[in-house]
Write an enzyme that holds these catalytic residues in place. Structure first.
Site, short mmCIF file in Angstrom:
data_model
loop_
_atom_site.label_atom_id
_atom_site.label_comp_id
_atom_site.label_asym_id
_atom_site.label_seq_id
_atom_site.Cartn_x
_atom_site.Cartn_y
_atom_site.Cartn_z
N GLU A 75 0.83 -1.29 0.12
CA GLU A 75 0.05 0.07 0.04
C GLU A 75 0.86 1.35 0.03
O GLU A 75 2.11 1.21 0.50
CB GLU A 75 -0.86 -0.01 1.21
CG GLU A 75 -1.80 1.38 1.53
CD GLU A 75 -1.32 2.39 2.38
OE1 GLU A 75 -1.51 3.31 1.96
OE2 GLU A 75 -0.17 1.98 2.92
N ARG A 84 -10.04 9.42 0.50
CA ARG A 84 -8.70 9.01 0.78
C ARG A 84 -8.39 8.19 -0.33
O ARG A 84 -8.63 7.05 -0.24
CB ARG A 84 -8.63 8.44 2.14
CG ARG A 84 -7.27 8.38 2.52
CD ARG A 84 -7.09 7.87 3.96
NE ARG A 84 -5.97 7.78 4.55
CZ ARG A 84 -5.49 8.83 5.20
NH1 ARG A 84 -6.14 9.92 5.57
NH2 ARG A 84 -4.12 8.66 6.00
#
Length: 452
Positions: free
Chosen positions: A212, A264
């Site tokens: 990530e 986000r």
């Protein structure tokens, strides 16, 4: 209870909470009996702890138990650059057992340990990943490094890593040749923390991984950084999901707003080992298919009453107000983000502790009345509280306060701002799980066939 068990429990708690906080916990059971000086004497060996049964149980409840155990786990994973455990939480929900955690920030470690249980017989905690990879010691050969990695990391199936994106230092192949050193992915990624992740993947060959990072990883250094990462993962024998996607919306870029009221965007790289033959047709498009039919609203996350310290001072609010007005005149978009109960908030950042400007909760401010109206001035916006941040990131459910925050507000804001939206990774884990379980079966069969 023996003095030894008492002291071990206290020492375990002091890895999370300071001595004053532990004394306060004890005083809830035995008022005015404990102080931080007493605890300090215990830790230094100048006195022997003697807890009552009630005191022992009170402290024991502060240590979280593992949500998944080695008896009921369905797969095992390691949690690198773990932060406060956002990705871990998603994979635990899918039945995964964490067997190793690596996180260097001492404040994040406190929050992590306050919320995630650990079975010390199987789980290891590491602070600096480079102690595992030996990447800072140039005298260590790659073979020696791999041997050390295999010794340090318990057996596992899935690697999780929210690795920092540092500028890539691509060393020249000719220099590596002159030094008699390898120049595959080790050359291309050395000098970055992704290199440490790649080295662990090379040594342990997990069945799958999840990496990530911020969305801008794709465009960093005109795309060169991302290209090196993808080439490296391919060289290591993995197929990355949606590597060759078509269309305008890359499934690897997932926006948390589909699960919680916060814009986000993060890039998520999911890879499966090619030789296990479970990667065909896997796509992260399935993540958004799991988004809730009725998303949580910001109003459900916010508390009705908060401490006055979270309300902006008149001076700070005036500064942010004027700053936004100045840039608006210039045609710029810089300024504060004022939110109401049905808003989708801007991205919570690690700098939120400074002024909270990206997400300010509206308390009835009237822009027409402005600062000259004393009553209106009382309606100044406020910051989110750390607890509200935990809900906005998915660590706590709306209205809940079950996520423990043992650090200062400043550290808490940094931690949540650096973390991930938990439901996103719960969806990723759920999507991956059938492939992970099949990969385990295929890998076991492969080992049998190879031994025959």
């Amino acid at each position: 209870m023996t003095n030894k068990s008492d002291l071990e429990l206290i020492q375990q708690l002091l890895e999370i909470y300071d001595q004053k906080a532990v004394a306060e916990f004890l005083n809830e059971v035995s008022p005015d009996r404990w102080c931080r000086e007493t605890l300090n004497r215990w830790v230094k060996g100048k006195a022997s702890p003697k807890l009552t049964h009630s005191e022992y149980l009170t402290l024991k409840e502060l240590i979280p138990s593992p949500k998944v155990t080695k008896e009921n786990c369905e797969f095992r994973f390691i949690d690198l650059f773990a932060g406060i455990g956002g990705i871990r939480k998603g994979f635990e929900d899918a039945g995964g057992l964490c067997v190793l955690t690596s996180e260097w920030n001492k404040y994040a470690v406190k929050t992590y340990k306050a919320n995630h249980g650990s079975d010390e017989s199987i789980h290891k905690f590491n602070e600096d990943i480079r102690q595992i990879t030996l990447s800072e010691d140039e005298s260590i050969s790659e073979a020696e490094a791999y041997e050390h990695i295999e010794k340090e990391i318990p057996e596992y199936d899935v690697l999780l890593a929210g690795f920092p994106c540092q500028p890539f230092s691509i060393a020249g192949v000719s220099k590596k040749n002159a030094m008699g050193r390898e120049h595959g992915f080790e050359c291309k990624t050395q000098g970055t923390l992704f290199f440490d992740v790649a080295r662990i993947i090379a040594a342990t060959k997990p069945k799958a991984f999840v990496l990530e990072n911020v969305k801008n990883l794709k465009s960093h250094d005109k795309g060169k950084t991302f290209r090196v990462i993808m080439e490296t993962l391919k060289e290591l024998g993995y197929e990355v999901a949606d590597e060759r996607y078509e269309g305008t919306q890359d499934p690897k870029i997932i926006d948390g707003k589909h699960f919680l009221p916060q814009h986000r965007e993060r890039i998520v790289l999911v890879g499966f080992r090619k030789d296990l033959n479970v990667h065909d047709d896997f796509s992260l498009k399935g993540v958004l298919q799991q988004k809730p039919e009725q998303p949580v609203s910001l109003g459900q996350i916010l508390d009705k009453e908060v401490d006055e310290k979270y309300i902006l001072t008149p001076k700070l609010w005036k500064y942010l107000y004027d700053y936004a007005a100045k840039h608006k005149e210039k045609g710029n978009g810089f300024g504060f983000g004022l939110v109401k109960e049905n808003s989708v908030a801007r991205t919570l950042s690690a700098r939120y502790y400074k002024d909270g400007s990206e997400i300010l909760v509206d308390r009835g401010w009237d822009f027409e009345k402005g600062f000259d109206d004393a009553e209106n001035l009382e309606n100044r916006p406020r910051r989110l509280t750390p607890l509200e941040c935990s809900r906005l990131m998915g660590f706590s459910a709306p209205g809940s306060s079950d996520f423990k925050i043992p650090v200062s507000d400043t550290q808490a804001y940094k931690q949540f701002g650096n973390s991930v939206v938990v439901p996103v990774f719960a969806a990723v884990a759920k999507l991956m799980k059938p492939r992970i379980l099949q990969a385990i079966i295929n890998d076991n069969q492969k080992k049998v066939d190879d031994a025959a």
